[in-house]
Design a protein around this motif. Structure first.
Motif, short mmCIF file in Angstrom:
data_model
loop_
_atom_site.label_atom_id
_atom_site.label_comp_id
_atom_site.label_asym_id
_atom_site.label_seq_id
_atom_site.Cartn_x
_atom_site.Cartn_y
_atom_site.Cartn_z
N ALA A 2 -4.16 -4.88 -6.67
CA ALA A 2 -3.73 -5.81 -5.44
C ALA A 2 -3.33 -4.93 -4.33
CB ALA A 2 -2.41 -6.35 -6.13
N HIS A 3 -4.35 -5.06 -3.26
CA HIS A 3 -4.28 -4.13 -2.32
C HIS A 3 -4.38 -2.67 -2.68
CE1 HIS A 3 -2.78 -7.89 -0.06
NE2 HIS A 3 -1.87 -7.90 -0.84
N GLY A 4 -5.08 -2.39 -3.27
CA GLY A 4 -5.34 -1.05 -3.83
C GLY A 4 -4.40 -0.39 -4.53
N ASN A 5 -3.50 -0.92 -5.13
CA ASN A 5 -2.28 -0.65 -5.88
C ASN A 5 -2.57 -1.30 -7.30
OD1 ASN A 5 -0.95 0.86 -4.02
ND2 ASN A 5 -0.01 -1.18 -3.10
#
Length: 381
Positions: A2-5
């Motif tokens: 999610a969002h690169g995390n």
């Protein structure tokens, strides 16, 4: 993702992210001249002089270590006394020994301004104190506390509360205000010791999976790895005086033991504090070689509700530093010989006579049998 995390879901979470050194008031450290305790271990060479701002545990440890290595050290703290939670006599001894390594103390002082000067291959840090004093050194270590690494966790999204300093409040099971989310270690604040943090994590893990485990033991030692080492467990004289608890002390010096003489440590010291009436051990304070090892003997006796008689009767290996416990116990016993019990001025409730005894000057510090006191007992009322 999610969002690169990476997103990880769990029914139970333990937050043990620790702390980082607080940033200097002058801005970020440069790792060379303006330092924090996280930077100083990465120095490639020793500075010729070092100013240490902050006289807490970490500041005192590094000040003593660098001074012992031959660095000219100035220790600055806005408080009038170093390590105010440590027994005053122990702190006085520490400062005396640090002065022997040419440490200069500027207590009751605060830094007003910091400037860097570059002159070819030479650079210096100029500290101006609020009193107007100026201290010039090759480097400055700001040891002004540590802060929890919670800013980036977005704990508020999970409803987890933090205090103004970012610490996470927990209950006796180390659970936060949100069920299933626990926290342990430096991130929850005091005492923020490696040993206690490890134990807190163990208890939290057991509680979150409903395994039987004892509560966190409040009888734990402090270790300050200065030169010389300091360690303590239990109450200080100052706290007992404030609480109006009657006590007596027993003191022993390392030089009174064969092992201390073999090691060449003639300044080490152990102090024990006993309740004057019950003779229970209330506190142990030590400074010197292996102080953080020696403290565990006293810690065990306090935890098991032991007292003076244990040390008087125990046999310690010879030659060992542990013999200071025996010597300090006899020192306390000799002091207690001269403490007379309070005399009553009237009959007990109900009219029974009151017996008061004058303790004779006897080499045995233990209470005498009643038959040996019979000739000294007075009946009043």
């Amino acid at each position: 993702e999610a969002h690169g995390n990476r997103v990880i879901e769990a029914d139970r979470v333990l937050i043990a992210c620790g702390t980082v050194a607080a940033s200097p008031p002058t801005g970020p450290s440069d790792g060379q001249r303006i330092l924090t305790s996280d930077d100083i271990t990465r120095l490639e060479e020793l500075p010729s002089s070092l100013a240490v701002v902050g006289g807490g545990v970490i500041g005192v440890e590094y000040a003593s270590i660098f001074a012992t290595a031959g660095v000219q050290v100035t220790l600055i703290d806005r408080r009038e006394r170093l390590l105010d939670f440590v027994d005053r006599e122990i702190v006085d001894e520490l400062m005396h020994q640090m002065r022997n390594f040419d440490v200069t103390f500027r207590l009751g002082e605060a830094v007003a301004r910091v400037e860097l000067f570059e002159d070819g291959n030479r650079s210096e840090v100029d500290l101006e104190l609020e009193s107007g004093k100026r201290i010039v050194s090759e480097a400055v270590l700001f040891s002004i506390g540590r802060k929890p690494v919670t800013d980036s966790l977005n704990l508020g999204n999970a409803g987890v509360e933090t205090d103004a300093k970012g610490r996470i409040p927990v209950d006796d099971s180390f659970q936060t205000n949100v069920a299933g989310i626990y926290a342990a270690g430096d991130v929850i604040g005091f005492p923020a010791l490696a040993a206690t943090s490890s134990e807190q994590g163990r208890i939290a893990a057991c509680r979150m999976f409903e395994h039987d485990v004892s509560d966190f033991d409040r009888v734990y030692p402090y270790g300050i790895y200065a030169i010389p080492e300091i360690s303590m467990c239990g109450e200080t004289e100052e706290q007992l005086t404030q609480d109006r608890v009657p006590y007596e002390i027993g003191v022993a010096r390392y030089r009174e033991t064969a092992r201390g003489q073999i090691m060449g440590d003639d300044t080490g010291m152990l102090k024990m504090i006993f309740h004057r009436e019950t003779r229970k051990l209330l506190g142990v304070h030590c400074i010197g070689t292996h102080a953080t090892e020696l403290i565990h003997i006293g810690q065990a006796v306090i935890a098991l509700d032991g007292g003076l008689d244990y040390f008087l009767n125990a046999v310690f290996n010879y030659p060992t530093l542990a013999e200071v416990y025996k010597i300090a116990a006899h020192n306390a016993a000799n002091r207690l010989r001269h403490v007379r019990p309070p005399r009553s001025t009237g009959p007990k409730p109900g009219g029974d006579p009151v017996l008061t005894a004058e303790v004779p000057d006897n080499d045995d510090p233990r209470p005498l049998p009643a038959t040996r006191l019979s000739e000294r007992i007075e009946t009043t009322g």
